[in-house]
Motif scaffolding. Sequence first.
Motif, mmCIF file in Angstrom:
data_model
loop_
_atom_site.group_PDB
_atom_site.id
_atom_site.type_symbol
_atom_site.label_atom_id
_atom_site.label_comp_id
_atom_site.label_asym_id
_atom_site.label_seq_id
_atom_site.Cartn_x
_atom_site.Cartn_y
_atom_site.Cartn_z
ATOM 1 N N THR A 111 47.235 73.016 75.120
ATOM 2 C CA THR A 111 47.180 72.142 76.293
ATOM 3 C C THR A 111 46.051 72.635 77.195
ATOM 4 O O THR A 111 45.650 73.794 77.137
ATOM 5 N N ASN A 112 45.562 71.724 78.055
ATOM 6 C CA ASN A 112 44.485 72.075 78.981
ATOM 7 C C ASN A 112 44.394 70.983 80.050
ATOM 8 O O ASN A 112 44.331 69.796 79.692
ATOM 9 N N PRO A 113 44.386 71.286 81.357
ATOM 10 C CA PRO A 113 44.493 72.618 81.952
ATOM 11 C C PRO A 113 45.948 73.003 82.216
ATOM 12 O O PRO A 113 46.778 72.098 82.292
ATOM 13 N N PRO A 114 46.252 74.295 82.415
ATOM 14 C CA PRO A 114 45.364 75.412 82.101
ATOM 15 C C PRO A 114 45.226 75.546 80.592
ATOM 16 O O PRO A 114 46.132 75.173 79.851
ATOM 17 N N LEU A 115 44.105 76.062 80.135
ATOM 18 C CA LEU A 115 43.848 76.194 78.705
ATOM 19 C C LEU A 115 44.846 77.177 78.102
ATOM 20 O O LEU A 115 44.849 78.358 78.433
ATOM 21 N N GLY B 4 48.964 62.110 79.274
ATOM 22 C CA GLY B 4 48.901 63.553 79.048
ATOM 23 C C GLY B 4 49.557 63.945 77.744
ATOM 24 O O GLY B 4 49.742 63.134 76.837
ATOM 25 N N TYR B 5 49.940 65.214 77.639
ATOM 26 C CA TYR B 5 50.523 65.746 76.418
ATOM 27 C C TYR B 5 51.940 65.221 76.227
ATOM 28 O O TYR B 5 52.691 65.035 77.186
ATOM 29 N N THR C 235 58.384 71.942 74.439
ATOM 30 C CA THR C 235 57.048 72.147 74.992
ATOM 31 C C THR C 235 56.086 71.104 74.451
ATOM 32 O O THR C 235 55.785 71.081 73.254
ATOM 33 N N ALA C 236 55.589 70.226 75.333
ATOM 34 C CA ALA C 236 54.613 69.213 74.949
ATOM 35 C C ALA C 236 53.271 69.875 74.653
ATOM 36 O O ALA C 236 52.836 70.766 75.375
ATOM 37 N N ARG C 237 52.587 69.430 73.594
ATOM 38 C CA ARG C 237 51.287 69.984 73.210
ATOM 39 C C ARG C 237 50.687 69.157 72.092
ATOM 40 O O ARG C 237 51.387 68.360 71.457
ATOM 41 N N GLN C 238 49.394 69.337 71.851
ATOM 42 C CA GLN C 238 48.719 68.651 70.767
ATOM 43 C C GLN C 238 48.204 69.646 69.733
ATOM 44 O O GLN C 238 48.187 70.860 69.966
ATOM 45 N N GLU C 239 47.795 69.093 68.573
ATOM 46 C CA GLU C 239 47.284 69.893 67.456
ATOM 47 C C GLU C 239 48.230 71.033 67.093
ATOM 48 O O GLU C 239 47.823 72.154 66.781
ATOM 49 N N LEU C 240 49.524 70.749 67.119
ATOM 50 C CA LEU C 240 50.533 71.673 66.622
ATOM 51 C C LEU C 240 50.717 71.434 65.128
ATOM 52 O O LEU C 240 50.330 70.389 64.599
#
Length: 299
Positions: A183-187, A140-141, A161-166
């Motif tokens: 992130t997704n889900p939730p989008l 996952g993220y 906060t984990a996330r991509q394309e930051l």
Amino acid sequence: YNSGSNAFKVTEQPVPGGTWASGNAMNTARNYVAGDGIQTAAIASGGNTGPKLQCEVYNGTAWTEVNDLNDALYGRAPFGTSTSQVIAGGNGPPYSAEAESWNGTSWTEIAEISTARRDAAGFGASNTSGLIVGGLASPGYSATNELWNGSSWTESVDLNTARQELAGAGKSQSAGIVAFGITNPPLTYYTKAEVWDGSSWTEVGDANTGRHGLGSGGTSTSALMFGGSAPGATSAANESWDGTSWTEQDDLATARSTLGGAGATSSSALAFGGYAPPGVQNATEEFTASVTNKTITVS
């Protein structure tokens, strides 16, 4: 202050008055470009139209092709300068832990990162000092933060906060900012921003428009982040960070996502490549907010 003429002179930086102007196009159109440097000395490494090995450098006027990368990956996290860059991670598929170093002439494979991932952010001073953080890993993220010292990677304090394309901005391993992402889900299209002080991440004021896949440049107290994908469309939005808050600036001429970016501060930046329907781009835009002198007369 001149007591004889009763005039107080100051130098101001009118960032809200900055504008984008067209620059000469890249030689190879692509998105997911790993960009670094400043407006007059930038680098565009790799990318995707099918993963690209091409690398180009910009001298403030034109792009020149230089030696190719070793690994045809995209979604790689960059840090450094046009003559001293590191790019790490990426998507082949699968997610990659590969890393490469640029010395101004050629690319060399270096130690792999600990967490294979794509679409992380990076910032730092050179190919011997920087970090990458966040991204999409398996399963996952990721919030993982890894520091590079010129010979090895060391895991450090995670993002909040984990996330991509930051997007990331910073000219030092010990001072930078990351913002936006998805992130997704939730989008979720993030407006969150976090500042790194060399030992910890601190959440700061949110940006105005949630997006992912932005270009960026600048420092932890003077950054510009632009373009990306917002809900339903690619974006031309452009926001500056002054160390305290975000301000909406002049939009890009071409709305696009997963573009490359470079810049010294929030008043001088470069945007290049990216995706805008119906396809990948090679357009270059230069953002400039000039510094002027003003005279304030007091009574």
